[in-house]
Every structure is written in structure tokens, then in C-alpha cells.
Scaffold this motif. Structure first.
Motif, PDB file in Angstrom:
ATOM      1  N   PRO A  29       4.845  15.780  15.636  1.00  0.00           N
ATOM      2  CA  PRO A  29       6.277  15.467  15.673  1.00  0.00           C
ATOM      3  C   PRO A  29       6.460  13.953  15.679  1.00  0.00           C
ATOM      4  O   PRO A  29       5.579  13.218  16.129  1.00  0.00           O
ATOM      5  CB  PRO A  29       6.744  16.097  16.989  1.00  0.00           C
ATOM      6  CG  PRO A  29       5.516  16.185  17.838  1.00  0.00           C
ATOM      7  CD  PRO A  29       4.362  16.367  16.898  1.00  0.00           C
ATOM      8  N   SER A  92       9.401  10.467   4.516  1.00  0.00           N
ATOM      9  CA  SER A  92       9.082  11.559   3.578  1.00  0.00           C
ATOM     10  C   SER A  92       7.864  11.212   2.720  1.00  0.00           C
ATOM     11  O   SER A  92       7.131  12.101   2.281  1.00  0.00           O
ATOM     12  CB  SER A  92      10.290  11.891   2.698  1.00  0.00           C
ATOM     13  OG  SER A  92      10.699  10.750   1.978  1.00  0.00           O
ATOM     14  N   LYS A  95       4.661  11.627   5.137  1.00  0.00           N
ATOM     15  CA  LYS A  95       4.435  12.963   5.702  1.00  0.00           C
ATOM     16  C   LYS A  95       3.060  13.520   5.363  1.00  0.00           C
ATOM     17  O   LYS A  95       2.308  13.926   6.245  1.00  0.00           O
ATOM     18  CB  LYS A  95       5.536  13.911   5.197  1.00  0.00           C
ATOM     19  CG  LYS A  95       5.372  15.340   5.655  1.00  0.00           C
ATOM     20  CD  LYS A  95       6.466  16.221   5.067  1.00  0.00           C
ATOM     21  CE  LYS A  95       6.226  17.676   5.433  1.00  0.00           C
ATOM     22  NZ  LYS A  95       7.256  18.563   4.864  1.00  0.00           N
ATOM     23  N   ASP A 101       5.012  15.949  11.034  1.00  0.00           N
ATOM     24  CA  ASP A 101       5.924  17.087  11.073  1.00  0.00           C
ATOM     25  C   ASP A 101       7.346  16.517  11.133  1.00  0.00           C
ATOM     26  O   ASP A 101       7.754  15.954  12.147  1.00  0.00           O
ATOM     27  CB  ASP A 101       5.623  17.936  12.311  1.00  0.00           C
ATOM     28  CG  ASP A 101       6.633  19.065  12.502  1.00  0.00           C
ATOM     29  OD1 ASP A 101       7.516  19.232  11.634  1.00  0.00           O
ATOM     30  OD2 ASP A 101       6.557  19.757  13.540  1.00  0.00           O
ATOM     31  N   LEU A 102       8.088  16.651  10.032  1.00  0.00           N
ATOM     32  CA  LEU A 102       9.436  16.069   9.970  1.00  0.00           C
ATOM     33  C   LEU A 102      10.532  17.083  10.297  1.00  0.00           C
ATOM     34  O   LEU A 102      11.703  16.839  10.025  1.00  0.00           O
ATOM     35  CB  LEU A 102       9.681  15.470   8.571  1.00  0.00           C
ATOM     36  CG  LEU A 102       8.723  14.358   8.125  1.00  0.00           C
ATOM     37  CD1 LEU A 102       9.184  13.775   6.794  1.00  0.00           C
ATOM     38  CD2 LEU A 102       8.611  13.262   9.179  1.00  0.00           C
ATOM     39  N   SER A 103      10.155  18.186  10.914  1.00  0.00           N
ATOM     40  CA  SER A 103      11.151  19.235  11.189  1.00  0.00           C
ATOM     41  C   SER A 103      12.023  18.917  12.414  1.00  0.00           C
ATOM     42  O   SER A 103      13.085  19.502  12.587  1.00  0.00           O
ATOM     43  CB  SER A 103      10.456  20.583  11.404  1.00  0.00           C
ATOM     44  OG  SER A 103       9.642  20.541  12.567  1.00  0.00           O
ATOM     45  N   SER A 104      11.567  18.013  13.264  1.00  0.00           N
ATOM     46  CA  SER A 104      12.361  17.716  14.475  1.00  0.00           C
ATOM     47  C   SER A 104      12.244  16.232  14.823  1.00  0.00           C
ATOM     48  O   SER A 104      11.811  15.870  15.916  1.00  0.00           O
ATOM     49  CB  SER A 104      11.906  18.585  15.644  1.00  0.00           C
ATOM     50  OG  SER A 104      10.522  18.411  15.874  1.00  0.00           O
ATOM     51  N   THR A 124      24.245  12.118   9.305  1.00  0.00           N
ATOM     52  CA  THR A 124      23.611  13.402   8.972  1.00  0.00           C
ATOM     53  C   THR A 124      24.633  14.522   8.828  1.00  0.00           C
ATOM     54  O   THR A 124      24.280  15.657   8.635  1.00  0.00           O
ATOM     55  CB  THR A 124      22.607  13.813  10.065  1.00  0.00           C
ATOM     56  OG1 THR A 124      23.331  13.991  11.293  1.00  0.00           O
ATOM     57  CG2 THR A 124      21.539  12.759  10.260  1.00  0.00           C
ATOM     58  N   VAL A 137      16.144  12.323   5.418  1.00  0.00           N
ATOM     59  CA  VAL A 137      15.274  12.948   6.424  1.00  0.00           C
ATOM     60  C   VAL A 137      16.162  13.466   7.565  1.00  0.00           C
ATOM     61  O   VAL A 137      16.910  12.704   8.167  1.00  0.00           O
ATOM     62  CB  VAL A 137      14.238  11.944   6.964  1.00  0.00           C
ATOM     63  CG1 VAL A 137      13.483  12.528   8.155  1.00  0.00           C
ATOM     64  CG2 VAL A 137      13.248  11.555   5.867  1.00  0.00           C
ATOM     65  N   PRO A 138      16.096  14.766   7.863  1.00  0.00           N
ATOM     66  CA  PRO A 138      16.963  15.299   8.922  1.00  0.00           C
ATOM     67  C   PRO A 138      16.547  14.805  10.306  1.00  0.00           C
ATOM     68  O   PRO A 138      15.362  14.651  10.601  1.00  0.00           O
ATOM     69  CB  PRO A 138      16.784  16.819   8.805  1.00  0.00           C
ATOM     70  CG  PRO A 138      15.472  17.008   8.109  1.00  0.00           C
ATOM     71  CD  PRO A 138      15.269  15.817   7.242  1.00  0.00           C
ATOM     72  N   LYS A 140      16.842  15.445  14.460  1.00  0.00           N
ATOM     73  CA  LYS A 140      17.106  16.525  15.424  1.00  0.00           C
ATOM     74  C   LYS A 140      17.826  15.998  16.671  1.00  0.00           C
ATOM     75  O   LYS A 140      18.710  16.651  17.210  1.00  0.00           O
ATOM     76  CB  LYS A 140      15.762  17.146  15.825  1.00  0.00           C
ATOM     77  CG  LYS A 140      15.867  18.364  16.734  1.00  0.00           C
ATOM     78  CD  LYS A 140      16.293  19.585  15.947  1.00  0.00           C
ATOM     79  CE  LYS A 140      16.402  20.823  16.821  1.00  0.00           C
ATOM     80  NZ  LYS A 140      15.117  21.331  17.262  1.00  0.00           N
TER      81      LYS A 140
END
Length: 261
Positions: A29, A92, A95, A101-104, A124, A137-138, A140
Motif C-alpha cells: 500500500p 501509475s 506500480k 498496490d494503488l487500490s488504497s 477526485t 490515481v484514485p 482512498k
């Protein structure tokens, strides 16, 4: 052990970040770090090195970003804002080679960096404009450490003290001269945001008054945001980025509530 690399995301000498990645097999993360210093070129990302190392030791990849600041060519309005977007978008490209891990993705910003972090959170919401680059890039969660949540109030605070305001230098004018700019990039004017936000602020802060975080929190709550406020009675401006302080423990609890050691 961890891997550390200085990586450019643009051509200017201040368009780079330092990536630290823990030595582990699964994707890490990511915590993005944005330093403070009232957006001025005499302050740099080294301020964040201690907390970057601390978080990397806890299993996070940290992307400690530099950006063009006031006093550098292209710094201030609007280059500083473009840079923080571009720095995060560059993840990105990192990665795959670095196992991220770019999910959060979380963003931590201190002081002026807190302002930029909260402003990024407002990008966002799927309402891109033509003024700034698109954030791809999202994100969290955003954690603002003694953040400048309200540019107009920060400007007024400096005026009351008879100081030359660093806010005017960033924005290219006072709130009266370029009011529309303040509407676009002052976090309190960007509410509501659909992103988790945590505000941490010390009562003893003499650089950025704790009232800025309190007022922002109240407005965010009124507008239904997922926001929390941690007020530290014995902390001043720099304690919350000192890994040896109890204030930093409070920050760690907001970053990884399930990972308390």
C-alpha cells in the motif's frame, strides 16, 4: 530492509519524489507525503524523511514528493498545483516496477502540504475542469497534519499579525484581488468531498491555528463528509511529524487503525 529511489516525474529539478519500498513480496500500500513550509522554495521534502522511514518500516511504500514552490520558476499559481497532481499520477508508472498496490492510496500532508493534500482530495470527485491536470490515481484517504484548510483565514491571520502573507505569494494576490482562485483551491470552499478525511492538529500550534481544522471539520460534518478531527492538547506545529513524539502515535492510529503494534 527497504529500497529507496529518487525519481523524476517532470523536467524541472523540483519535479521529483523519493520512493521508499519495504522489502516484501506482495504489493505494498502507498502513502504519498506532501511537505509544508508555506509553499516556499527554502523548505523541501527532507522535513518528511523521518516519518517516511517510519511508515516504510511499518510495511508501507512511501512517495515523498517535491514540487515547484514560490521562489522557483513555475512555482506558485498554478505550477505548484499541477505538480502535486502529476507527482501522484506518476505512481501509475511506478506500480509495476516497484510492486505498488494503488487500490488504497493515502495522502499525508503537513501544514501547506495539508492544504495541497485536501485540495487533491477535492479533485477526485469526477468534476474535472480545464484549469488543472486530471488526477487519474484514485485516493482512498487524506490525512491533514496541521493543515492550512482555509486559505482566506490563513491570509487574514497573517494580516492581523502584520506579516507578509505567504498565501498571497502562492495565489498571486489577496483573497480580495483574486477571489475566484481562492474558491477553486481553498479546501474549505471545495466541500463536500466524497473521500475519507482525517485532520490532526495541535492546540499549541503557533504557525497554523487549530481553529482552521476545527472550522473545516464542523463544515465538513454539516455537509455529510466522512471526516474526523484529532486535537492534541500538548502538540505544537512540528511535533506531529516527529516519529519520536506521542503526537505521531496519534497519527499512526489514523493511518493504520488495525495495525496497532
Amino acid at each position: 530492509m527497504s529500497h529507496k529511489a529518487k525519481i523524476s516525474y517532470g523536467k524541472h529539478h523540483s519535479q521529483y519524489g523519493v520512493l521508499r519500498v519495504p522489502d516484501k513480496k506482495e504489493p505494498c500500500p502507498v502513502v504519498v507525503m506532501i511537505h509544508g513550509g508555506f509553499w516556499q522554495s527554502k523548505y523541501d521534502l527532507e522535513e518528511n524523511n523521518p516519518i517516511a522511514e517510519d511508515l516504510t518500516s511499518r510495511g508501507y511504500a512511501t512517495w515523498n514528493i517535491e514540487y515547484r514552490r514560490v521562489g522557483e520558476e513555475g512555482g506558485g499559481w498554478t505550477g505548484t498545483f499541477h505538480d502535486v497532481i502529476d507527482a501522484i499520477n506518476h505512481l501509475s508508472q511506478l506500480k509495476e516496477p516497484y510492486g505498488l498496490d494503488l487500490s488504497s492510496v493515502m495522502i499525508i500532508g503537513h501544514s501547506a502540504g495539508g492544504h495541497l493534500a485536501l485540495w487533491l482530495a477535492s479533485r477526485t470527485a469526477g468534476n474535472p475542469d480545464q484549469m488543472f491536470h486530471e488526477l487519474v490515481v484514485p485516493i482512498k484517504k487524506v490525512i491533514s497534519l496541521a493543515g492550512v484548510t482555509d486559505l482566506k483565514k490563513m491570509w487574514e491571520f497573517h494580516e492581523e499579525k502584520g506579516m507578509k502573507s505567504h498565501v498571497s505569494a502562492l495565489m498571486g494576490g489577496s483573497p480580495h484581488e483574486v477571489a475566484e482562485r481562492y474558491q477553486v483551491v481553498s479546501p474549505i470552499e471545495r466541500l463536500p468531498m466524497k473521500i475519507d478525511q482525517v485532520l490532526v492538529h495541535g492546540v499549541l500550534d503557533r504557525h497554523v491555528p487549530v481553529e482552521l481544522s476545527r472550522d473545516y471539520y464542523l463544515k465538513a460534518m454539516e455537509q455529510g463528509c466522512n471526516v474526523s478531527l484529532v486535537v492534541l492538547p500538548d502538540a505544537e506545529h512540528f511535533k506531529i511529524i516527529d516519529p519520536a513524539s506521542t503526537a505521531w502515535n496519534a497519527v499512526i492510529d489514523t493511518i493504520c487503525p488495525l495495525r496497532k503494534s
